[in-house]
Enzyme design. Structure first.
Site, PDB file in Angstrom:
ATOM      1  N   PHE A 179       6.531 -65.517  53.588  1.00  0.00           N
ATOM      2  CA  PHE A 179       5.087 -65.723  53.414  1.00  0.00           C
ATOM      3  C   PHE A 179       4.894 -66.556  52.161  1.00  0.00           C
ATOM      4  CE2 PHE A 179       0.842 -64.655  51.778  1.00  0.00           C
ATOM      5  CZ  PHE A 179       0.087 -64.974  52.898  1.00  0.00           C
ATOM      6  N   ASP A 202      10.116 -69.274  45.890  1.00  0.00           N
ATOM      7  CA  ASP A 202       8.770 -68.712  45.840  1.00  0.00           C
ATOM      8  C   ASP A 202       8.896 -67.331  45.218  1.00  0.00           C
ATOM      9  OD1 ASP A 202       6.359 -67.463  46.225  1.00  0.00           O
ATOM     10  OD2 ASP A 202       6.062 -68.193  48.274  1.00  0.00           O
ATOM     11  N   LYS A 227       0.376 -64.138  41.087  1.00  0.00           N
ATOM     12  CA  LYS A 227       0.193 -62.686  41.069  1.00  0.00           C
ATOM     13  C   LYS A 227       0.283 -62.095  39.657  1.00  0.00           C
ATOM     14  CE  LYS A 227       1.215 -61.709  45.917  1.00  0.00           C
ATOM     15  NZ  LYS A 227       0.034 -61.018  46.402  1.00  0.00           N
TER      16      LYS A 227
HETATM   17  C1  LIG Z   1       5.668 -64.819  48.202  1.00  0.00           C
HETATM   18  C2  LIG Z   1       4.226 -65.258  48.210  1.00  0.00           C
HETATM   19  N1  LIG Z   1       3.932 -66.556  48.117  1.00  0.00           N
HETATM   20  C3  LIG Z   1       2.670 -67.004  48.102  1.00  0.00           C
HETATM   21  C4  LIG Z   1       1.609 -66.127  48.216  1.00  0.00           C
HETATM   22  C5  LIG Z   1       0.217 -66.641  48.220  1.00  0.00           C
HETATM   23  O1  LIG Z   1      -0.440 -66.291  47.031  1.00  0.00           O
HETATM   24  P1  LIG Z   1      -2.038 -66.326  46.974  1.00  0.00           P
HETATM   25  O2  LIG Z   1      -2.545 -65.293  47.902  1.00  0.00           O
HETATM   26  O3  LIG Z   1      -2.334 -66.032  45.512  1.00  0.00           O
HETATM   27  O4  LIG Z   1      -2.477 -67.687  47.341  1.00  0.00           O
HETATM   28  C6  LIG Z   1       1.871 -64.758  48.328  1.00  0.00           C
HETATM   29  C7  LIG Z   1       0.767 -63.805  48.480  1.00  0.00           C
HETATM   30  O5  LIG Z   1       0.921 -62.685  48.900  1.00  0.00           O
HETATM   31  C8  LIG Z   1       3.211 -64.304  48.335  1.00  0.00           C
HETATM   32  O6  LIG Z   1       3.508 -63.012  48.449  1.00  0.00           O
END
Ligand SMILES: Cc1ncc(COP(=O)(O)O)c(C=O)c1O
Length: 402
Positions: free
Chosen positions: A129, A215, A245
């Site tokens: 994700f 990521d 986050k």
């Molecule tokens: C691994 C990862 N990347 C990207 C995101 C996207 O972040 P945002 O919701 O702040 O755009 C998330 C959100 O849960 C995530 O867990």
């Protein structure tokens, strides 16, 4: 429930009012032990006093000026991030998706300015994700996030983590631009990739000039007991990394970290953000960084994680009809269930415990990095009550329950 909000969330019936540390208070007086923390975002729990004072002090001074001026808090946080990671430079945005977006754009620009504009292929993985922007949903490839949004963007492809032959062949293509991967998959169900896998992908990228993007939006910023999850593995460093986050401790901020090499294409005018890195976000994130990066905090994550996982494993062994596995790394913990995870989250709420869902029918726990052993014990007590209630419910024949 409000009809005026776009109906994209299935919201829990809890009207939130205030939070303190590991605890969340609802408007109706209920108090929850919060192991979700805004989905791994309030890294230091709710309303940490150091963050409250950083935010309120900054609020009286200056909120926003845009990136047409030098912002001291931004320069300071970029220094902290680069001094504590592989990175040489940082771009600040407002979210994880934007951090991912910047990393993907930087990867393609890198090849373009190095005379290989045909290198556009981005390889992601099943179960990943990366957020909700067009690039992010195309990078993760989850069909339910792509459906109905028109054609997929060109140049994005996904592989099974376990299919190393296919991954190897893809990285060797002349059109390969970058691999994007979460060292610990979060939404996918707290799945930690192992050192050998990450090392092999790093080697393949080195052999071919393909860039490696980690990521670490969910698994970074102390969550695994090191500042960044990949730092568990000596020498396995990315070229680009998305962080968000817990970076802002609950205040919206994201960052794309890059080596000088990977940032070669990111010159004046090619990317930007109005709000990104504004003084308010930088004040809170700067204060959060100092506490999260402190060895005492990281040691607490490792200690409480081991304590919590041991207790959860013991619990799971006593409820094999309810749960089968405890996984994840640090305080990104997943419990793989036999029974339905969405129902389990609702039953846990009835027992004063907030847990998140995750892929592969997991429930996830993403508590404050400052969670104490006592709070972890209390969470296990409440989860045991949840398991027992789930077992009782399952034992009642469907027609009797109706
Ligand atoms: C691994 C990862 N990347 C990207 C995101 C996207 O972040 P945002 O919701 O702040 O755009 C998330 C959100 O849960 C995530 O867990």
């Amino acid at each position: 429930m409000s009809n005026e909000l776009m109906a994209v969330y299935n919201r829990a019936p809890v009207e939130v009012e205030r939070g303190e540390g590991a605890w969340l208070h609802a408007a109706d007086g209920r108090v929850f032990l919060d192991l979700v923390q805004g989905i791994a975002t309030n890294g230091l729990g709710h309303t940490h006093p150091a963050l409250v004072s950083a935010l309120t002090a900054q609020a009286g001074k200056l909120w926003h000026v845009s990136n047409i001026f030098r912002i001291p808090g931004q320069e300071e946080l970029a220094r902290k991030l680069t001094q504590n990671s592989f990175a040489d430079v940082v771009f600040f945005g407002n979210s994880g998706s934007e951090a991912v977006e910047c990393a993907l754009k930087a990867a393609r620009r890198y090849h373009s300015v190095n005379g290989a504009p045909e290198r556009i292929d981005i390889f992601g993985f099943a179960g990943s994700f990366h957020g909700r922007t067009y690039a992010a949903v195309n990078a993760s490839g989850n069909p339910s996030y792509l459906d109905g949004f028109g054609p997929c963007l060109p140049g994005y492809e996904q592989f099974l983590v376990d299919d190393m032959d296919a991954i190897e062949a893809a990285i060797h293509r002349p059109t390969a631009a970058a691999v994007i991967v979460e060292p610990v998959q979060g939404e996918g169900g707290a799945r930690a990739l192992d050192e050998a896998w990450l090392r092999r992908v790093r080697e393949l990228c080195d052999e071919t000039g393909t860039l490696l993007i980690f990521d670490e939006v969910q698994c970074g910023m102390g969550r695994t007991g090191k500042l960044f999850a990949h730092q568990w593995f000596e020498g396995v460093e990315p070229d680009l990394m998305a962080v968000a986050k817990a970076l802002g401790g609950g205040f919206p901020v994201g960052a794309c970290l890059a080596s000088a090499k990977a940032a070669q294409g990111m010159i004046v005018g090619v990317h930007g953000s109005t709000f990104g890195g504004n003084p308010l976000a930088m004040a809170v994130a700067g204060a959060a960084f100092d506490i999260i990066a402190a060895e005492e905090t990281l040691a607490n994550v490792r200690d409480v994680s081991a304590h919590l996982k041991a207790a959860l494993s013991e619990l799971v062994a006593r409820y094999p009809d309810i749960a089968v596995d405890v996984r994840g790394k640090g305080l990104l913990v997943g419990v793989k269930l036999v029974t339905n995870n969405r129902e389990m989250m609702a039953i846990a709420r009835d027992h004063g415990l907030l847990i998140a869902g995750g892929g592969e029918n997991c429930v996830r726990m993403l508590p404050s990095l400052l969670l104490t052993r006592e709070e972890a014990d209390e969470a296990v007590v409440r989860l045991e009550a949840t398991f027992a209630a789930t077992r009782t419910k399952a034992a009642v024949p469907a027609d009797a329950a109706a």
